[in-house]
Design a protein around this motif. Structure first.
Motif, PDB file in Angstrom:
ATOM      1  N   MET A 171       0.681  -1.190  -0.010  1.00 53.22           N
ATOM      2  CA  MET A 171       0.159  -0.282   0.203  1.00 53.22           C
ATOM      3  C   MET A 171       0.810   0.786  -0.273  1.00 53.22           C
ATOM      4  SD  MET A 171      -3.275  -1.254   2.728  1.00 53.22           S
ATOM      5  CE  MET A 171      -4.781  -0.003   2.462  1.00 53.22           C
ATOM      6  N   VAL A 172       2.409   1.011   0.772  1.00 51.51           N
ATOM      7  CA  VAL A 172       2.757   2.226   0.620  1.00 51.51           C
ATOM      8  C   VAL A 172       3.247   2.973  -0.448  1.00 51.51           C
ATOM      9  CG1 VAL A 172       4.792   3.156   1.931  1.00 51.51           C
ATOM     10  CG2 VAL A 172       3.341   2.411   3.259  1.00 51.51           C
ATOM     11  N   ASP A 173       4.031   1.980  -0.770  1.00 48.05           N
ATOM     12  CA  ASP A 173       4.437   1.336  -2.101  1.00 48.05           C
ATOM     13  C   ASP A 173       3.461   1.934  -3.463  1.00 48.05           C
ATOM     14  OD1 ASP A 173       6.722   0.539  -1.037  1.00 48.05           O
ATOM     15  OD2 ASP A 173       6.473  -1.474  -2.694  1.00 48.05           O
ATOM     16  N   ALA A 174       2.442   1.532  -3.654  1.00 49.06           N
ATOM     17  CA  ALA A 174       1.912   2.178  -4.321  1.00 49.06           C
ATOM     18  C   ALA A 174       1.155   4.156  -4.440  1.00 49.06           C
ATOM     19  CB  ALA A 174      -0.127   1.461  -3.697  1.00 49.06           C
ATOM     20  N   TYR A 175       0.713   4.294  -3.297  1.00 45.72           N
ATOM     21  CA  TYR A 175       0.936   5.772  -2.642  1.00 45.72           C
ATOM     22  C   TYR A 175       2.244   6.475  -3.041  1.00 45.72           C
ATOM     23  CZ  TYR A 175      -3.231   4.402   0.684  1.00 45.72           C
ATOM     24  OH  TYR A 175      -3.761   4.191   1.391  1.00 45.72           O
ATOM     25  N   ALA A 176       3.645   6.391  -3.112  1.00 43.61           N
ATOM     26  CA  ALA A 176       4.895   6.408  -3.191  1.00 43.61           C
ATOM     27  C   ALA A 176       4.423   6.537  -5.523  1.00 43.61           C
ATOM     28  CB  ALA A 176       5.674   5.587  -2.639  1.00 43.61           C
ATOM     29  N   ALA A 177       3.726   5.634  -5.423  1.00 44.30           N
ATOM     30  CA  ALA A 177       4.144   5.815  -7.214  1.00 44.30           C
ATOM     31  C   ALA A 177       2.980   6.670  -7.350  1.00 44.30           C
ATOM     32  CB  ALA A 177       3.281   4.085  -7.858  1.00 44.30           C
ATOM     33  N   ALA A 178       1.914   6.754  -6.978  1.00 40.96           N
ATOM     34  CA  ALA A 178       1.126   8.032  -7.300  1.00 40.96           C
ATOM     35  C   ALA A 178       1.523   9.285  -7.258  1.00 40.96           C
ATOM     36  CB  ALA A 178      -0.439   7.515  -6.630  1.00 40.96           C
ATOM     37  N   ARG A 179       2.373   9.255  -5.759  1.00 43.13           N
ATOM     38  CA  ARG A 179       3.536  10.626  -5.565  1.00 43.13           C
ATOM     39  C   ARG A 179       4.034  10.622  -7.166  1.00 43.13           C
ATOM     40  NH1 ARG A 179       4.562   9.111  -0.698  1.00 43.13           N
ATOM     41  NH2 ARG A 179       2.025   9.380   0.467  1.00 43.13           N
ATOM     42  N   ALA A 180       4.847   9.602  -7.122  1.00 41.31           N
ATOM     43  CA  ALA A 180       5.872  10.078  -8.114  1.00 41.31           C
ATOM     44  C   ALA A 180       5.016  10.308  -9.523  1.00 41.31           C
ATOM     45  CB  ALA A 180       6.368   9.138  -7.456  1.00 41.31           C
ATOM     46  N   GLY A 181       3.452  10.273  -9.542  1.00 43.38           N
ATOM     47  CA  GLY A 181       2.986  10.545 -11.382  1.00 43.38           C
ATOM     48  C   GLY A 181       2.850   9.361 -11.389  1.00 43.38           C
ATOM     49  N   ASP A 182       3.333   7.286 -11.156  1.00 47.94           N
ATOM     50  CA  ASP A 182       3.235   6.575 -11.958  1.00 47.94           C
ATOM     51  C   ASP A 182       1.183   6.704 -12.585  1.00 47.94           C
ATOM     52  OD1 ASP A 182       3.551   3.777 -12.715  1.00 47.94           O
ATOM     53  OD2 ASP A 182       1.286   3.611 -11.960  1.00 47.94           O
ATOM     54  N   PRO A 183       1.028   6.848 -13.498  1.00 47.16           N
ATOM     55  CA  PRO A 183      -0.968   7.263 -14.061  1.00 47.16           C
ATOM     56  C   PRO A 183      -1.485   5.995 -13.559  1.00 47.16           C
ATOM     57  CG  PRO A 183       0.765   7.094 -15.881  1.00 47.16           C
ATOM     58  CD  PRO A 183       2.195   6.713 -15.099  1.00 47.16           C
ATOM     59  N   GLU A 184      -0.871   4.343 -13.408  1.00 38.86           N
ATOM     60  CA  GLU A 184      -2.072   3.255 -12.458  1.00 38.86           C
ATOM     61  C   GLU A 184      -2.156   3.949 -11.334  1.00 38.86           C
ATOM     62  OE1 GLU A 184      -0.566   0.311 -14.178  1.00 38.86           O
ATOM     63  OE2 GLU A 184      -1.360  -0.418 -15.903  1.00 38.86           O
TER      64      GLU A 184
END
Ligand SMILES: [Zn+2]
Length: 398
Positions: free
Chosen positions: A291-304
């Protein structure tokens, strides 16, 4: 005609009053006798006598403050003893457990955080781990400190009267007499209380967290499961069996996925770990770290991940809108890994909240993160662990 059964005996009044004073010190930490007199509303000599009793019971210390302000004698200050009573608090999660020895006013004397795999684990093994931790904490606390209670937070439905875990869907535990499992292993006999993690989180946030002084709150916390607790007019909303507040199992999608509780389309299936990771196209992963990784990816702009977080945040907003409509809270606290959703996608949550809750009910509602961080449920467990002693401080032998 008077009913002798209703007569209140002097020693009962004294016990009750001792509890009032001790509870104030527990809630506020150090307080002057003048403040205690003011808050409790008993006269000065009564407060002085009660404090003196509590000092004799080795529950509090009294000192003369060294700073003088203004004229006259400074009021004596009453505070918790550093080697006074403490409780063992435990918070059991799906993949981690925290135990701590905590003194009055929430002073953490010793703490242990550990990874566990509670899913399907034998409850007696988890009880054994808690007792092993207790032995560790007992070596850390100041000499003379006394264990006066145990409080445990579990992600499940608990029968408060005897500490029976009726069901903890995400642990796959059913009908577990957890208080008894602990009692059988305890080195000393003290009261043991078990509570639901959502209820305890709400309690702690109300007593000493973000909602201090706010009497109408909804607390929602999630990782794998989504727990909730409601405080209405200053009192925990319990329902007839004591099980109220299962906000995570509010049905929001009649054609949704199966939930661990046996129903379908519960809010938990949308905003819990599985729902979030699916929305972020990461169904192959699981766990808090994912979950934390998914949030980090969203913060980094990963579109999915950005899309998935926004989508999940909308479900959170929809769920909260219903909760606001039903309970009319002044504050909504979102904790656990769900707090990441509010941090990342507050506009989406607020947009859906506005769209689906009634304006009069939404007016003035604050949407906040827990004041106690990840420790709300642990500190709620501490509160119930102290409850018996606060009801009758004379039950603790000096
Ligand atoms: Zn459910």
């Amino acid at each position: 005609m008077t009913n002798p059964g209703l007569a209140v005996r002097p020693d009962e009044i004294r016990r009750h009053n001792l509890g009032l004073v001790l509870r104030q010190v527990h809630l506020n930490g150090e307080m002057s006798r003048a403040e205690l007199t003011h808050v409790i509303g008993l006269n000065r000599s009564t407060i002085r006598a009660l404090v003196s009793d509590l000092v004799d019971h080795r529950l509090v210390v009294e000192r003369v403050p060294d700073t003088r302000t203004g004229a006259g004698r400074p009021s004596h200050v009453v505070g918790p003893r550093h080697d006074g009573p403490y409780v063992l608090a435990a918070s059991i999660g799906v993949e981690s457990m925290t135990t701590a020895a905590i003194g009055l006013s929430g002073a953490v004397l010793s703490r242990r955080d550990q990874a566990i795999d509670a899913v399907g684990a034998m409850p007696n093994l988890i009880a054994g781990r808690i007792i092993a931790d207790l032995r560790h904490h007992q070596r850390q606390v100041p000499a003379g400190a006394r264990l006066v209670g145990v409080g445990v937070s579990v992600p499940g439905i608990v029968r408060a009267a005897d500490g029976m875990i009726e069901i903890a869907p995400n642990l796959r535990w059913q009908s577990v007499p957890f208080a008894r499992l602990l009692a059988e292993r305890m080195p000393t006999r003290v009261p043991i209380r078990i509570g639901n993690d959502g209820d305890l989180g709400a309690l702690a946030e109300h007593v000493r967290g973000a909602a201090r002084g706010i009497d109408d709150i909804v607390y929602l916390a999630g990782d794998v499961g989504v727990g909730g607790g409601i405080i209405s007019a200053g009192t925990s909303l319990r329902g007839s069996g004591g099980y109220a507040g299962e906000i995570g199992h509010m049905m929001v999608d009649p054609v949704g996925d199966e939930c661990g509780c046996g129903s379908i389309g519960c809010l938990e299936t949308k905003i819990g770990e599985v729902g979030l990771l699916r929305a972020c196209k990461r169904s192959d992963q699981h766990g808090s770290r994912a979950m934390v990784d998914a949030y980090a990816a969203a913060r980094a702009g990963d579109p999915e991940a950005v899309d998935g977080v926004a989508h999940t945040a909308e479900w959170l907003g929809r769920g909260l809108a219903s909760v606001v409509n039903i309970f009319n809270p002044r504050m909504v606290i979102v904790g656990g890994n769900l707090s990441g959703l509010v941090e990342l996608a507050r506009p989406q949550v607020e947009d859906l909240l506005e769209r689906h809750s009634m304006a009069s009910l939404l007016a003035g509602v604050q949407l906040v993160l827990p004041g106690l961080g990840g420790d709300s449920s642990l500190l709620g467990a501490m509160e119930i662990g102290f409850e018996a002693m606060l009801e009758d401080p004379t039950s603790v032998t000096a």
